[in-house]
Design a protein around this motif. Structure first.
Motif, PDB file in Angstrom:
ATOM      1  N   MET A 112       0.852  -1.177   0.000  1.00 23.10           N
ATOM      2  CA  MET A 112       0.000   0.000   0.000  1.00 23.10           C
ATOM      3  C   MET A 112       0.891   1.231   0.000  1.00 23.10           C
ATOM      4  N   LYS A 113       0.480   2.256  -0.740  1.00 19.38           N
ATOM      5  CA  LYS A 113       1.217   3.511  -0.802  1.00 19.38           C
ATOM      6  C   LYS A 113       0.209   4.657  -0.818  1.00 19.38           C
ATOM      7  N   PHE A 114       0.448   5.672  -0.005  1.00 19.76           N
ATOM      8  CA  PHE A 114      -0.420   6.847   0.009  1.00 19.76           C
ATOM      9  C   PHE A 114      -0.107   7.667  -1.232  1.00 19.76           C
ATOM     10  N   GLY A 115      -1.071   7.760  -2.140  1.00 23.49           N
ATOM     11  CA  GLY A 115      -0.814   8.395  -3.418  1.00 23.49           C
ATOM     12  C   GLY A 115      -1.367   9.793  -3.579  1.00 23.49           C
ATOM     13  N   TYR A 116      -2.595  10.041  -3.098  1.00 24.46           N
ATOM     14  CA  TYR A 116      -3.270  11.304  -3.359  1.00 24.46           C
ATOM     15  C   TYR A 116      -4.075  11.752  -2.156  1.00 24.46           C
ATOM     16  N   THR A 117      -4.192  13.038  -2.017  1.00 22.69           N
ATOM     17  CA  THR A 117      -5.262  13.654  -1.253  1.00 22.69           C
ATOM     18  C   THR A 117      -6.054  14.436  -2.278  1.00 22.69           C
ATOM     19  N   ILE A 118      -7.345  14.188  -2.366  1.00 18.59           N
ATOM     20  CA  ILE A 118      -8.199  14.894  -3.322  1.00 18.59           C
ATOM     21  C   ILE A 118      -9.184  15.737  -2.533  1.00 18.59           C
ATOM     22  N   ILE A 119      -9.196  17.018  -2.828  1.00 18.74           N
ATOM     23  CA  ILE A 119     -10.083  17.966  -2.161  1.00 18.74           C
ATOM     24  C   ILE A 119     -11.136  18.405  -3.179  1.00 18.74           C
ATOM     25  N   TYR A 120     -12.408  18.253  -2.817  1.00 21.38           N
ATOM     26  CA  TYR A 120     -13.489  18.670  -3.699  1.00 21.38           C
ATOM     27  C   TYR A 120     -13.764  20.155  -3.468  1.00 21.38           C
ATOM     28  N   VAL A 121     -13.774  20.908  -4.560  1.00 23.12           N
ATOM     29  CA  VAL A 121     -13.852  22.367  -4.489  1.00 23.12           C
ATOM     30  C   VAL A 121     -14.821  22.912  -5.539  1.00 23.12           C
ATOM     31  N   PRO A 122     -15.279  24.163  -5.352  1.00 26.58           N
ATOM     32  CA  PRO A 122     -16.198  24.743  -6.329  1.00 26.58           C
ATOM     33  C   PRO A 122     -15.527  25.117  -7.648  1.00 26.58           C
ATOM     34  N   ASP A 123     -14.228  25.460  -7.622  1.00 24.95           N
ATOM     35  CA  ASP A 123     -13.531  25.906  -8.830  1.00 24.95           C
ATOM     36  C   ASP A 123     -12.088  25.420  -8.765  1.00 24.95           C
ATOM     37  N   VAL A 124     -11.790  24.364  -9.506  1.00 29.60           N
ATOM     38  CA  VAL A 124     -10.474  23.726  -9.453  1.00 29.60           C
ATOM     39  C   VAL A 124      -9.368  24.700  -9.843  1.00 29.60           C
ATOM     40  N   ALA A 125      -9.542  25.423 -10.931  1.00 27.38           N
ATOM     41  CA  ALA A 125      -8.495  26.351 -11.388  1.00 27.38           C
ATOM     42  C   ALA A 125      -8.201  27.416 -10.330  1.00 27.38           C
ATOM     43  N   SER A 126      -9.244  27.936  -9.686  1.00 30.30           N
ATOM     44  CA  SER A 126      -9.047  28.948  -8.644  1.00 30.30           C
ATOM     45  C   SER A 126      -8.294  28.372  -7.445  1.00 30.30           C
ATOM     46  N   SER A 127      -8.597  27.141  -7.081  1.00 32.52           N
ATOM     47  CA  SER A 127      -7.883  26.510  -5.974  1.00 32.52           C
ATOM     48  C   SER A 127      -6.410  26.310  -6.325  1.00 32.52           C
ATOM     49  N   LEU A 128      -6.139  25.892  -7.538  1.00 33.47           N
ATOM     50  CA  LEU A 128      -4.744  25.738  -7.968  1.00 33.47           C
ATOM     51  C   LEU A 128      -4.007  27.068  -7.887  1.00 33.47           C
ATOM     52  N   VAL A 129      -4.613  28.116  -8.404  1.00 41.84           N
ATOM     53  CA  VAL A 129      -3.994  29.444  -8.372  1.00 41.84           C
ATOM     54  C   VAL A 129      -3.729  29.872  -6.936  1.00 41.84           C
ATOM     55  N   PHE A 130      -4.707  29.683  -6.059  1.00 37.50           N
ATOM     56  CA  PHE A 130      -4.538  30.057  -4.660  1.00 37.50           C
ATOM     57  C   PHE A 130      -3.392  29.281  -4.016  1.00 37.50           C
ATOM     58  N   PHE A 131      -3.368  27.966  -4.147  1.00 37.13           N
ATOM     59  CA  PHE A 131      -2.334  27.156  -3.517  1.00 37.13           C
ATOM     60  C   PHE A 131      -0.948  27.459  -4.083  1.00 37.13           C
ATOM     61  N   GLU A 132      -0.879  27.832  -5.355  1.00 41.13           N
ATOM     62  CA  GLU A 132       0.405  28.256  -5.930  1.00 41.13           C
ATOM     63  C   GLU A 132       0.882  29.544  -5.268  1.00 41.13           C
ATOM     64  N   ALA A 133      -0.020  30.519  -5.138  1.00 41.59           N
ATOM     65  CA  ALA A 133       0.336  31.825  -4.565  1.00 41.59           C
ATOM     66  C   ALA A 133       0.562  31.744  -3.058  1.00 41.59           C
ATOM     67  N   ALA A 134      -0.287  31.005  -2.372  1.00 41.28           N
ATOM     68  CA  ALA A 134      -0.239  30.975  -0.911  1.00 41.28           C
ATOM     69  C   ALA A 134       0.881  30.102  -0.364  1.00 41.28           C
ATOM     70  N   PHE A 135       1.173  29.001  -1.039  1.00 37.58           N
ATOM     71  CA  PHE A 135       2.091  28.022  -0.481  1.00 37.58           C
ATOM     72  C   PHE A 135       3.272  27.693  -1.390  1.00 37.58           C
ATOM     73  N   GLY A 136       3.306  28.273  -2.589  1.00 29.81           N
ATOM     74  CA  GLY A 136       4.450  28.104  -3.478  1.00 29.81           C
ATOM     75  C   GLY A 136       4.515  26.782  -4.220  1.00 29.81           C
ATOM     76  N   PHE A 137       3.414  26.030  -4.244  1.00 27.08           N
ATOM     77  CA  PHE A 137       3.425  24.769  -4.982  1.00 27.08           C
ATOM     78  C   PHE A 137       3.344  25.030  -6.483  1.00 27.08           C
ATOM     79  N   ARG A 138       3.859  24.077  -7.250  1.00 27.90           N
ATOM     80  CA  ARG A 138       3.810  24.157  -8.715  1.00 27.90           C
ATOM     81  C   ARG A 138       2.665  23.304  -9.241  1.00 27.90           C
ATOM     82  N   ARG A 139       1.984  23.839 -10.217  1.00 27.21           N
ATOM     83  CA  ARG A 139       0.908  23.087 -10.860  1.00 27.21           C
ATOM     84  C   ARG A 139       1.511  21.958 -11.690  1.00 27.21           C
TER      85      ARG A 139
END
Length: 129
Positions: A1-28
């Motif tokens: 067994m390997k932990f592969g993903y955490t999936i968060i259900y959101v109203p707007d996927v693109a907006s969440s990606l943009v926020f997490f990139e800006a807020a936490f420095g992650f790359r899309r």
């Protein structure tokens, strides 16, 4: 067994990606052309976002939409950083809501809590020594 993903259900996927990139420095890593699913490069485990519509297809009884809940859900994602104070300030500037400012815990960690615009509960913390 390997932990592969955490999936968060959101109203707007693109907006969440943009926020997490800006807020936490992650790359899309990926955004599906439909806009209903996306991933961030966060290290060994993938952080993903899926549209609530996909959740509705997967869970016939429905699901709690974090952004619509008055209180944060009873789960969080935690990001480890050497400088919680700076990371916390960056996330607030990007649009996060402060739930608990950075504070030293009795076990030696510095920890803060934020709520993202999509409702996700985030803990920022220093490594456990």
């Amino acid at each position: 067994m390997k932990f592969g993903y955490t999936i968060i259900y959101v109203p707007d996927v693109a907006s969440s990606l943009v926020f997490f990139e800006a807020a936490f420095g992650f790359r899309r890593r990926f955004l599906h052309e439909s806009g209903s699913y996306g991933e961030l490069d966060t290290g060994a485990t993938t952080l993903s976002f899926a549209a609530h519509e996909l959740g509705d297809m997967n869970f016939h009884g429905g699901h709690v939409q974090a952004h619509a809940s008055a209180q944060p859900l009873g789960m969080e994602v935690a990001f480890v950083t050497a400088d919680v104070h700076a990371a916390h300030a960056t996330a607030l500037a990007a649009g996060a809501k402060e739930l608990s400012p950075p504070a030293a815990k009795p076990w030696g960690q510095v920890v803060s809590y934020l709520r993202c615009p999509d409702g996700t509960l985030v803990e920022l913390c220093t490594p456990i020594a």
